[in-house]
Design a protein around this motif. Structure first.
Motif, PDB file in Angstrom:
ATOM      1  N   ALA A 220     -22.194 -14.327 -69.936  1.00 47.98           N
ATOM      2  CA  ALA A 220     -22.234 -15.463 -68.869  1.00 47.98           C
ATOM      3  C   ALA A 220     -20.646 -16.085 -68.607  1.00 47.98           C
ATOM      4  CB  ALA A 220     -22.779 -16.639 -70.417  1.00 47.98           C
ATOM      5  N   ALA A 221     -19.530 -15.480 -69.299  1.00 51.23           N
ATOM      6  CA  ALA A 221     -18.778 -15.672 -68.815  1.00 51.23           C
ATOM      7  C   ALA A 221     -18.184 -15.634 -67.926  1.00 51.23           C
ATOM      8  CB  ALA A 221     -17.830 -14.706 -69.642  1.00 51.23           C
ATOM      9  N   ALA A 222     -19.076 -14.770 -67.101  1.00 54.82           N
ATOM     10  CA  ALA A 222     -17.586 -14.537 -65.372  1.00 54.82           C
ATOM     11  C   ALA A 222     -18.823 -15.612 -64.441  1.00 54.82           C
ATOM     12  CB  ALA A 222     -19.011 -13.619 -64.911  1.00 54.82           C
ATOM     13  N   ALA A 223     -20.233 -15.798 -65.397  1.00 58.30           N
ATOM     14  CA  ALA A 223     -20.552 -17.811 -64.134  1.00 58.30           C
ATOM     15  C   ALA A 223     -20.051 -18.390 -64.557  1.00 58.30           C
ATOM     16  CB  ALA A 223     -22.137 -17.038 -64.539  1.00 58.30           C
ATOM     17  N   ASN A 224     -20.086 -18.565 -66.028  1.00 57.97           N
ATOM     18  CA  ASN A 224     -19.530 -19.814 -66.235  1.00 57.97           C
ATOM     19  C   ASN A 224     -17.382 -19.831 -65.432  1.00 57.97           C
ATOM     20  OD1 ASN A 224     -21.569 -20.662 -67.827  1.00 57.97           O
ATOM     21  ND2 ASN A 224     -20.297 -21.017 -69.643  1.00 57.97           N
ATOM     22  N   ARG A 225     -17.091 -18.419 -65.229  1.00 56.79           N
ATOM     23  CA  ARG A 225     -15.298 -19.108 -64.751  1.00 56.79           C
ATOM     24  C   ARG A 225     -15.698 -19.614 -63.564  1.00 56.79           C
ATOM     25  NH1 ARG A 225     -15.058 -13.423 -66.947  1.00 56.79           N
ATOM     26  NH2 ARG A 225     -14.244 -13.763 -69.324  1.00 56.79           N
ATOM     27  N   ALA A 226     -17.209 -18.960 -62.802  1.00 56.19           N
ATOM     28  CA  ALA A 226     -16.950 -19.184 -61.074  1.00 56.19           C
ATOM     29  C   ALA A 226     -17.422 -20.658 -61.421  1.00 56.19           C
ATOM     30  CB  ALA A 226     -18.484 -18.908 -60.841  1.00 56.19           C
ATOM     31  N   ALA A 227     -18.132 -21.245 -62.563  1.00 59.09           N
ATOM     32  CA  ALA A 227     -18.984 -22.853 -62.531  1.00 59.09           C
ATOM     33  C   ALA A 227     -17.270 -23.720 -62.703  1.00 59.09           C
ATOM     34  CB  ALA A 227     -19.344 -23.303 -63.297  1.00 59.09           C
ATOM     35  N   TRP A 228     -16.489 -23.520 -63.184  1.00 64.03           N
ATOM     36  CA  TRP A 228     -15.380 -23.735 -63.514  1.00 64.03           C
ATOM     37  C   TRP A 228     -14.795 -24.156 -62.076  1.00 64.03           C
ATOM     38  CZ3 TRP A 228     -13.697 -27.040 -66.531  1.00 64.03           C
ATOM     39  CH2 TRP A 228     -13.473 -27.366 -67.423  1.00 64.03           C
ATOM     40  N   GLN A 229     -14.587 -22.418 -61.473  1.00 59.12           N
ATOM     41  CA  GLN A 229     -14.028 -22.949 -59.819  1.00 59.12           C
ATOM     42  C   GLN A 229     -14.331 -24.209 -59.747  1.00 59.12           C
ATOM     43  OE1 GLN A 229     -10.945 -20.785 -59.296  1.00 59.12           O
ATOM     44  NE2 GLN A 229     -12.053 -20.620 -61.108  1.00 59.12           N
ATOM     45  N   THR A 230     -15.465 -24.054 -59.321  1.00 59.40           N
ATOM     46  CA  THR A 230     -16.018 -25.555 -58.901  1.00 59.40           C
ATOM     47  C   THR A 230     -15.424 -26.797 -59.640  1.00 59.40           C
ATOM     48  OG1 THR A 230     -18.262 -24.359 -57.394  1.00 59.40           O
ATOM     49  CG2 THR A 230     -18.099 -26.833 -57.793  1.00 59.40           C
ATOM     50  N   LEU A 231     -15.856 -27.204 -60.890  1.00 62.20           N
ATOM     51  CA  LEU A 231     -15.629 -27.659 -61.133  1.00 62.20           C
ATOM     52  C   LEU A 231     -14.004 -28.735 -60.964  1.00 62.20           C
ATOM     53  CD1 LEU A 231     -17.770 -27.667 -64.441  1.00 62.20           C
ATOM     54  CD2 LEU A 231     -17.899 -29.344 -63.145  1.00 62.20           C
ATOM     55  N   MET A 232     -13.034 -27.300 -61.752  1.00 55.74           N
ATOM     56  CA  MET A 232     -11.552 -28.001 -61.272  1.00 55.74           C
ATOM     57  C   MET A 232     -11.408 -28.446 -59.991  1.00 55.74           C
ATOM     58  SD  MET A 232      -9.359 -24.694 -63.205  1.00 55.74           S
ATOM     59  CE  MET A 232     -10.297 -23.348 -62.779  1.00 55.74           C
ATOM     60  N   GLN A 233     -12.298 -28.759 -59.114  1.00 55.07           N
ATOM     61  CA  GLN A 233     -12.196 -29.265 -57.562  1.00 55.07           C
ATOM     62  C   GLN A 233     -13.349 -30.241 -57.833  1.00 55.07           C
ATOM     63  OE1 GLN A 233     -11.411 -25.905 -54.322  1.00 55.07           O
ATOM     64  NE2 GLN A 233     -11.976 -24.673 -56.023  1.00 55.07           N
ATOM     65  N   TRP A 234     -14.042 -30.790 -58.597  1.00 52.19           N
ATOM     66  CA  TRP A 234     -14.815 -31.803 -58.881  1.00 52.19           C
ATOM     67  C   TRP A 234     -14.235 -33.179 -58.777  1.00 52.19           C
ATOM     68  CZ3 TRP A 234     -19.957 -30.879 -59.234  1.00 52.19           C
ATOM     69  CH2 TRP A 234     -20.941 -32.445 -59.856  1.00 52.19           C
ATOM     70  N   GLN A 235     -14.558 -33.859 -57.201  1.00 50.22           N
ATOM     71  CA  GLN A 235     -14.215 -34.936 -56.922  1.00 50.22           C
ATOM     72  C   GLN A 235     -14.760 -36.298 -57.242  1.00 50.22           C
ATOM     73  OE1 GLN A 235     -11.014 -35.183 -56.054  1.00 50.22           O
ATOM     74  NE2 GLN A 235     -10.212 -32.933 -55.289  1.00 50.22           N
ATOM     75  N   LYS A 236     -15.915 -35.988 -58.238  1.00 56.36           N
ATOM     76  CA  LYS A 236     -16.624 -36.856 -57.855  1.00 56.36           C
ATOM     77  C   LYS A 236     -16.879 -37.930 -59.063  1.00 56.36           C
ATOM     78  CE  LYS A 236     -20.095 -34.403 -55.246  1.00 56.36           C
ATOM     79  NZ  LYS A 236     -21.917 -33.507 -55.475  1.00 56.36           N
ATOM     80  N   PRO A 237     -17.419 -38.155 -59.826  1.00 54.31           N
ATOM     81  CA  PRO A 237     -16.719 -39.525 -60.980  1.00 54.31           C
ATOM     82  C   PRO A 237     -17.095 -38.302 -61.884  1.00 54.31           C
ATOM     83  CG  PRO A 237     -17.565 -41.015 -59.410  1.00 54.31           C
ATOM     84  CD  PRO A 237     -17.565 -39.720 -58.332  1.00 54.31           C
ATOM     85  N   PHE A 238     -16.628 -38.420 -62.767  1.00 54.50           N
ATOM     86  CA  PHE A 238     -16.714 -38.064 -64.151  1.00 54.50           C
ATOM     87  C   PHE A 238     -16.091 -38.179 -65.294  1.00 54.50           C
ATOM     88  CE2 PHE A 238     -17.407 -33.170 -66.044  1.00 54.50           C
ATOM     89  CZ  PHE A 238     -16.854 -33.239 -67.054  1.00 54.50           C
ATOM     90  N   LEU A 239     -16.896 -39.252 -66.309  1.00 58.68           N
ATOM     91  CA  LEU A 239     -16.116 -40.062 -67.848  1.00 58.68           C
ATOM     92  C   LEU A 239     -16.697 -39.357 -69.138  1.00 58.68           C
ATOM     93  CD1 LEU A 239     -15.703 -42.606 -68.782  1.00 58.68           C
ATOM     94  CD2 LEU A 239     -18.260 -42.887 -68.867  1.00 58.68           C
ATOM     95  N   THR A 240     -16.020 -38.887 -69.675  1.00 58.00           N
ATOM     96  CA  THR A 240     -15.819 -38.821 -70.583  1.00 58.00           C
ATOM     97  C   THR A 240     -16.098 -39.276 -72.194  1.00 58.00           C
ATOM     98  OG1 THR A 240     -13.383 -38.165 -71.282  1.00 58.00           O
ATOM     99  CG2 THR A 240     -14.549 -36.315 -70.345  1.00 58.00           C
ATOM    100  N   ALA A 241     -16.578 -39.108 -73.087  1.00 55.86           N
ATOM    101  CA  ALA A 241     -16.955 -40.289 -74.325  1.00 55.86           C
ATOM    102  C   ALA A 241     -17.579 -39.487 -75.885  1.00 55.86           C
ATOM    103  CB  ALA A 241     -18.194 -41.159 -73.906  1.00 55.86           C
ATOM    104  N   PHE A 242     -16.330 -38.854 -76.052  1.00 54.40           N
ATOM    105  CA  PHE A 242     -16.492 -38.390 -77.222  1.00 54.40           C
ATOM    106  C   PHE A 242     -16.225 -38.561 -78.950  1.00 54.40           C
ATOM    107  CE2 PHE A 242     -15.454 -33.385 -76.123  1.00 54.40           C
ATOM    108  CZ  PHE A 242     -16.263 -33.328 -74.732  1.00 54.40           C
ATOM    109  N   GLY A 243     -17.221 -38.705 -79.874  1.00 56.16           N
ATOM    110  CA  GLY A 243     -16.592 -38.981 -80.988  1.00 56.16           C
ATOM    111  C   GLY A 243     -16.047 -38.262 -81.567  1.00 56.16           C
ATOM    112  N   ASP A 244     -15.526 -39.320 -82.569  1.00 55.33           N
ATOM    113  CA  ASP A 244     -13.846 -38.875 -82.995  1.00 55.33           C
ATOM    114  C   ASP A 244     -13.692 -38.072 -84.353  1.00 55.33           C
ATOM    115  OD1 ASP A 244     -14.749 -40.781 -84.503  1.00 55.33           O
ATOM    116  OD2 ASP A 244     -12.845 -42.248 -84.455  1.00 55.33           O
TER     117      ASP A 244
END
Length: 299
Positions: A220-244
């Protein structure tokens, strides 16, 4: 291919889960989903569970987000919950889960989606969002990521992976309770066990930890890297809410905030006393954040 279907009576009278059942066919298998809130809403909130849970995980969030005026869709991944389960482990792969989920979104023709994802809900959801970005309007993520195998996994994850592959009987409800700061009552643990009458139904849950990319040459590595190329240009709102208090994904929110442009200017939150299964520890709080996040980022 041996397809197993959990008897309906296993799901009767589960605490906090009054939702009607809906089904759609994907790849010849029956996939279950919760569909709450106004069907005519222009905003769709897609809540994706991970390992080894099902849509029951989102029972605290669904009513709050639906009451905000949004259509909430919470599917059970193939192999989990009320969805069909394939007994043979080699049927399950990262790519196959991506294809099933993509087929589900296409079958319902979901658009203007706010993705809500945690654990494998993110490993799948972030990939699917990157590959079908025109269907997604926003993303909020908790305790998840999109690994490519280029960075070594945490020791906590490796321990979990080994445990999942070697224990003779996979204790689903016990695992979920162990991933929470607030230990779960017996009836809730039983609800997480409900989809799995015996070990033959747990193939997907058993296989999932092996499918996380832990080396650069993972399938799955290559497809996930390709997805990251899109996410690193992702301008739409993105919120993180991680547990501590989640040792598995600690620091993952900082990675997302650093690499994804859409995270800038958002009200990122660290949920105090939140374990891995943030929906159990801080479900109502995360739900309110989701409603606020949508309201503040309507276009």
């Amino acid at each position: 291919m041996t397809v197993l279907r959990t008897p309906d009576d296993r799901f009767e009278n589960l605490p906090g889960y009054p939702f009607g059942a809906n089904y759609v066919a994907v790849g010849g298998l029956r996939m279950h989903y919760v569909d709450e809130g106004p069907r005519e809403s222009a905003e769709v909130v897609l809540m994706l569970h991970g390992e080894p849970t099902w849509s029951y995980l989102y029972r605290k969030l669904i009513p709050i987000v639906a009451a905000g005026g949004y259509r909430v869709i919470a599917p059970d991944l193939i192999g989990f919950g009320k969805s069909d389960k394939v007994a043979e482990p080699d049927v399950y792969s990262y790519q196959q889960h991506v294809e099933w989920l993509t087929a589900f979104i296409n079958a319902l023709d979901l658009r203007n989606i706010t993705l809500v994802c945690q654990d494998w809900g993110g490993l799948l959801g972030l990939r699917v969002a990157a590959e079908n970005h025109e269907r997604f309007a926003r993303i909020t993520a908790s305790n998840t990521g999109l690994p490519t195998g280029d960075q070594p996994p945490s020791e906590a994850f490796l321990q979990w992976q080994q445990f999942s592959q070697t224990i003779p009987e996979l204790p689903i409800g016990f695992i979920v309770s162990g991933g929470c700061v607030n230990k779960l009552p017996a009836e809730v643990i039983a609800a997480y066990d409900a989809p799995f009458p015996d070990e033959s139904y747990k193939t997907a849950a058993r296989v999932f930890p092996k499918l996380v990319p832990t080396s650069p040459d993972d399938p799955a590595a290559a497809a996930n890297r390709a997805a990251w190329q899109t996410l690193m240009q992702w301008q739409k709102p993105f919120l993180t809410a991680f547990g501590d208090k989640d040792p598995i994904t600690a620091g993952g929110d900082r990675v997302l905030q650093k690499l994804i442009p859409g995270t800038r200017g958002q009200a990122h939150t660290t949920l105090s006393d939140g374990g891995h299964f943030i929906q159990e520890d801080k479900g109502e709080e995360w739900a309110q954040l989701i409603v606020q996040f949508i309201q503040q980022n309507l276009t």
